[in-house]
Write a protein that holds these residues in place. Structure first.
Motif, short mmCIF file in Angstrom:
data_model
loop_
_atom_site.label_atom_id
_atom_site.label_comp_id
_atom_site.label_asym_id
_atom_site.label_seq_id
_atom_site.Cartn_x
_atom_site.Cartn_y
_atom_site.Cartn_z
N VAL A 190 50.56 22.37 -13.10
CA VAL A 190 49.29 21.98 -13.79
C VAL A 190 48.90 20.75 -13.79
CG1 VAL A 190 49.43 24.38 -15.09
CG2 VAL A 190 50.14 22.10 -16.14
N GLU A 191 49.62 19.63 -13.69
CA GLU A 191 49.23 18.24 -13.55
C GLU A 191 50.19 17.63 -12.87
OE1 GLU A 191 47.07 15.04 -16.49
OE2 GLU A 191 47.97 16.90 -17.33
N ALA A 192 50.08 16.56 -12.23
CA ALA A 192 50.88 15.87 -11.47
C ALA A 192 50.15 14.29 -11.18
CB ALA A 192 51.06 16.52 -10.14
N GLY A 193 51.30 13.38 -11.22
CA GLY A 193 50.63 11.99 -11.00
C GLY A 193 51.87 10.94 -11.42
N PRO A 194 51.34 9.60 -11.38
CA PRO A 194 52.26 8.60 -11.92
C PRO A 194 52.47 8.85 -13.22
CG PRO A 194 50.36 7.90 -10.43
CD PRO A 194 50.09 8.94 -10.69
N THR A 195 53.69 8.36 -13.81
CA THR A 195 54.22 8.84 -15.21
C THR A 195 53.23 8.16 -16.17
OG1 THR A 195 56.52 8.84 -14.31
CG2 THR A 195 56.12 8.34 -16.65
N LYS A 226 45.30 15.11 -18.55
CA LYS A 226 44.20 15.69 -18.31
C LYS A 226 44.15 17.21 -18.66
CE LYS A 226 42.44 11.94 -16.32
NZ LYS A 226 41.50 11.12 -16.81
N HIS A 227 45.29 17.75 -18.58
CA HIS A 227 45.50 19.43 -18.88
C HIS A 227 45.75 19.46 -20.51
CE1 HIS A 227 46.63 23.48 -18.50
NE2 HIS A 227 46.35 23.52 -17.35
N GLU A 280 42.31 16.22 -7.51
CA GLU A 280 42.38 14.71 -8.06
C GLU A 280 41.43 14.26 -9.02
OE1 GLU A 280 44.29 11.13 -5.68
OE2 GLU A 280 42.17 11.03 -5.52
N LEU A 281 41.69 14.03 -10.27
CA LEU A 281 40.78 13.33 -11.14
C LEU A 281 40.79 12.05 -11.72
CD1 LEU A 281 41.28 16.53 -13.81
CD2 LEU A 281 39.78 16.38 -11.60
N ALA A 335 45.06 20.94 -12.66
CA ALA A 335 44.51 22.23 -12.29
C ALA A 335 43.93 22.76 -13.67
CB ALA A 335 45.58 23.16 -11.98
N CYS A 336 42.70 22.27 -13.98
CA CYS A 336 42.07 22.78 -15.05
C CYS A 336 40.54 22.79 -15.07
CB CYS A 336 42.43 21.89 -16.39
SG CYS A 336 41.41 22.11 -17.97
N HIS A 337 39.83 23.89 -15.17
CA HIS A 337 38.49 23.75 -14.95
C HIS A 337 37.55 23.09 -15.85
CE1 HIS A 337 38.95 27.28 -12.33
NE2 HIS A 337 39.34 28.12 -13.16
N VAL A 338 37.90 22.85 -17.09
CA VAL A 338 37.28 22.20 -18.05
C VAL A 338 37.54 20.53 -17.64
CG1 VAL A 338 37.15 21.48 -20.38
CG2 VAL A 338 37.83 23.68 -19.91
N ALA A 339 38.65 20.26 -17.27
CA ALA A 339 38.91 18.69 -17.13
C ALA A 339 38.15 18.56 -15.68
CB ALA A 339 40.56 18.45 -17.03
N GLN A 340 38.19 19.28 -14.81
CA GLN A 340 37.61 19.00 -13.55
C GLN A 340 36.04 19.05 -13.77
OE1 GLN A 340 38.93 22.23 -10.89
NE2 GLN A 340 41.09 21.36 -10.96
#
Length: 333
Positions: A238-243, A251-252, A312-313, A320-325
């Motif tokens: 549901v979320e991925a990126g630098p620590t 974001k999620h 990518e946000l 992977a979040c409709h609201v955050a996107q």
């Protein structure tokens, strides 16, 4: 092969388990369409609560389970193309696993040296008996156990939990691995000795050039040791990126929930306690939609209808979040 080629990557990796008998039609979606990459000399933390699918991913990568669909690619080569025992042994030597329970991972009937030297005999056939003994001492010293000769002659019951887990890392290191799958390696250890094991991972990355997939439910330890974090919920990433990006600006809503349990003033606290008590995700014949929707205070109609995909946000930071996107799109408009 280019140095920029990922050491390991998965492409829509999926694993379903049939439950309730052959005619029930029920499938548990343990892992659904997961795409992850691990680069050379990198520690990637896979974070999530029990039942999220983390350990299933580890067992897929270790070839304990076969994928229902999707592919695992190691050094540019699909694992589905591996043929023969020699190729299988070579991969398992390159990608060994360290298990969660240090008390069950060593045979109590044999000295510590037995497991390490047996693995060397299987995976490094070019070594003589004397060289295997020498290599066993080297890897035990590499994980911070001294004097190595004395440790190797002990039985598992003569070691503490922390020492046993270090032996687990030594056994994996003996194969000259490129990637170690560490499945909750510190969760059964006292808090006072967890940092030592995390430091072992960091040291092995620097001295031996080994990458790690560090699987944990403890997002605080992920902050301590990892370069990147991938957050898993209900079989999905549901979320991925630098620590630091993930932990300072999650974001999620599920990542925010995980962080709300961490006593850190930098961690945002935007998910309340009632959310934490809600029902677990429905992963048996799941319907479309976000699998966090029933626990999410921000859920909208679209969250019940359409499964969000990673976007990518922020730089190298996906969710992977409709609201955050939508919020990110509105802010950039």
């Amino acid at each position: 092969m280019s140095e920029n080629t990922p050491l390991l990557e998965t492409k829509d990796l999926t694993r379903h388990f049939r439950i309730g008998g052959g005619f029930s039609g029920n499938n548990l979606h343990a892992v659904d369409q997961v795409n992850l990459t691990i680069n050379r000399r990198e520690i990637v933390a896979l974070v999530g609560e029990s039942g999220s699918g983390k350990s299933t991913i580890a067992r897929l990568l270790a070839q304990v389970y076969k994928p229902t669909s999707g592919e695992i690619v190691f050094e540019g080569k699909p694992l589905s193309k591996l043929r023969g025992r020699k190729a299988q042994l070579a991969y398992r030597s390159d990608v060994p696993m360290v298990f969660q329970d240090p008390f069950a991972s060593l045979n109590p009937a044999y000295r510590v040296s037995h497991g390490i030297e047996r693995g060397l005999k299987l995976h490094r056939t070019e070594l003589s008996s004397a060289q295997r003994a020498q290599e066993a001492e080297r890897v035990v010293e590499a994980v911070g156990l001294n004097p190595a000769g004395e440790i190797l002659q002990r039985y598992p019951y003569e070691l503490s939990g922390g020492q046993r887990q270090r032996i687990g890392f030594a056994q994996a290191l003996a194969y000259r691995p490129k990637l170690i799958l560490a499945d909750e390696p510190v969760s059964m250890l006292d808090v006072s000795i967890r940092i030592g094991l995390l430091n072992v991972m960091a040291d092995l990355r620097e001295t031996e050039g080994v990458s790690f997939l560090y699987i944990t439910h403890d997002i605080a330890s992920a902050r301590y040791v990892s370069d990147r974090v991938m957050v898993m919920y209900g079989g999905h990433i549901v979320e991925a990126g630098p620590t630091e990006s993930i932990l300072q600006e999650p974001k999620h809503p599920y990542t925010q929930l995980l962080l709300s349990a961490v006593p850190d003033p930098r961690a945002p606290l935007s998910v309340d306690a009632e959310t934490a008590k809600a029902e677990p995700p429905k992963v048996i014949n799941p319907k479309p939609g976000c699998r966090f929707r029933d626990r999410c205070p921000l859920a909208e109609a679209i969250c019940h209808e359409k499964t969000p995909v990673l976007q990518e946000l922020a730089p190298k930071h996906e969710a992977a979040c409709h609201v955050a996107q939508r919020a990110t799109a509105g802010a950039s408009a």
